[in-house]
Design an enzyme around this catalytic site. Structure first.
Site, short mmCIF file in Angstrom:
data_model
loop_
_atom_site.label_atom_id
_atom_site.label_comp_id
_atom_site.label_asym_id
_atom_site.label_seq_id
_atom_site.Cartn_x
_atom_site.Cartn_y
_atom_site.Cartn_z
N CYS A 85 51.50 -37.94 -31.97
CA CYS A 85 51.25 -37.34 -30.66
C CYS A 85 49.75 -37.16 -30.42
O CYS A 85 49.23 -37.47 -29.35
CB CYS A 85 51.97 -36.00 -30.56
SG CYS A 85 51.82 -35.20 -28.95
N CYS A 86 49.05 -36.66 -31.45
CA CYS A 86 47.60 -36.48 -31.33
C CYS A 86 46.90 -37.83 -31.12
O CYS A 86 45.94 -37.92 -30.35
CB CYS A 86 47.05 -35.80 -32.57
SG CYS A 86 47.42 -34.03 -32.68
N CYS A 128 43.24 -32.69 -35.29
CA CYS A 128 43.98 -33.49 -34.32
C CYS A 128 43.86 -34.99 -34.58
O CYS A 128 44.67 -35.77 -34.11
CB CYS A 128 43.50 -33.18 -32.91
SG CYS A 128 41.78 -33.60 -32.63
N CYS A 132 51.39 -26.67 -29.98
CA CYS A 132 50.91 -26.63 -31.36
C CYS A 132 49.87 -25.53 -31.59
O CYS A 132 49.11 -25.59 -32.58
CB CYS A 132 50.34 -27.98 -31.75
SG CYS A 132 51.52 -29.35 -31.59
N CYS A 175 46.52 -27.63 -27.81
CA CYS A 175 47.65 -27.89 -26.93
C CYS A 175 48.68 -26.76 -27.04
O CYS A 175 48.84 -26.14 -28.10
CB CYS A 175 48.30 -29.22 -27.30
SG CYS A 175 47.27 -30.67 -26.96
#
Length: 237
Positions: free
Chosen positions: A116-117, A223, A200, A197
């Site tokens: 995702c990062c 990240c 997280c 985010c």
């Protein structure tokens, strides 16, 4: 000159320089080339942004909007840019095509936060950094983990990364913000010393590491945009 040697030479040259001097020299360093500041507009970001505004209000500032940020961060970004008179804020977002292909439901962070990062932050920033020889970050040794030995200048893949606040303490940050009457991210008062985010990020207690609320309960502490020789850094378990 190899990037590693250039970084070591600049670290030695500026070992006694103040942070604003490091920023000014970095923006004008022909050996490094064009330099941008990368800012999360997070808890402590206003310090470097204020210093940059004193040197060059038109210098490029890259802000990665992962589309998972807190609404307060988006508002703060606009307010701080206006307050400081920064004129080249570049809002970077993930590729629409990549999102549709790899995270159409927006749940990738649940089962693969690294992916995702990469999708929402690392890859968009890498595209935005094309043409730049270096970038300025707000990382500090007090963040712990792999950052404890952070140099002022470091080789980062194909670029030089500049860390003007590497040796700053949290007291120095707070004193700078207070002395210049700078606006603080509203979530700091809510117990968020480090803000990323929404999915997280959680608050951190006063006796915890400032980044304890990032990816809480996971080995992950970065990240992915901060590498050492191309390897994402994690805290040792």
């Amino acid at each position: 000159m190899p990037l590693k040697e250039l970084a070591e030479r600049r670290t030695l040259l500026h070992r006694k320089s103040d942070a604003q001097t490091i920023i000014a020299h970095a923006l004008d360093d022909q050996a490094i080339g064009p330099v941008a500041m990368v800012s999360s507009f997070g808890a402590d970001s206003v310090v470097l942004l204020h210093m940059l505004a004193q040197v060059d209000k038109g210098a490029p500032v890259l802000f990665v909007d992962t589309e998972f940020l807190f609404p307060a961060t988006l508002t703060y970004q606009r307010d701080v840019a206006e307050h400081l008179g920064l004129t080249d804020i570049r809002v970077i977002k993930p590729s629409r095509a990549a999102l549709l292909e790899r995270d159409v439901d927006g749940i990738l962070h649940h089962f693969d936060p690294d992916a995702c990062c990469a999708l929402r932050k690392t890859e968009p920033l890498e595209r935005a950094l094309e043409g730049f020889g270096g970038w300025i970050t707000g990382r500090k040794r007090i963040h712990g983990g792999a950052r404890q030995s952070l140099p002022l200048y470091e080789k980062n893949a194909r670029r030089i990364k500049i860390n003007p606040l590497a040796d700053w303490t949290q007291t120095m940050v707070s004193d700078y913000i207070a002395s210049h009457d700078l606006p603080r991210h509203p979530m700091v008062a809510q117990g968020f010393p480090s803000i990323g985010c929404q999915p997280c990020t959680t608050p951190a207690k006063d006796d915890e590491d400032p980044r304890a609320g990032r990816w809480r309960g996971q080995q992950k502490t970065e990240c992915g945009i901060h590498f050492i020789d191309g390897v994402p850094q994690r805290r040792a378990s």
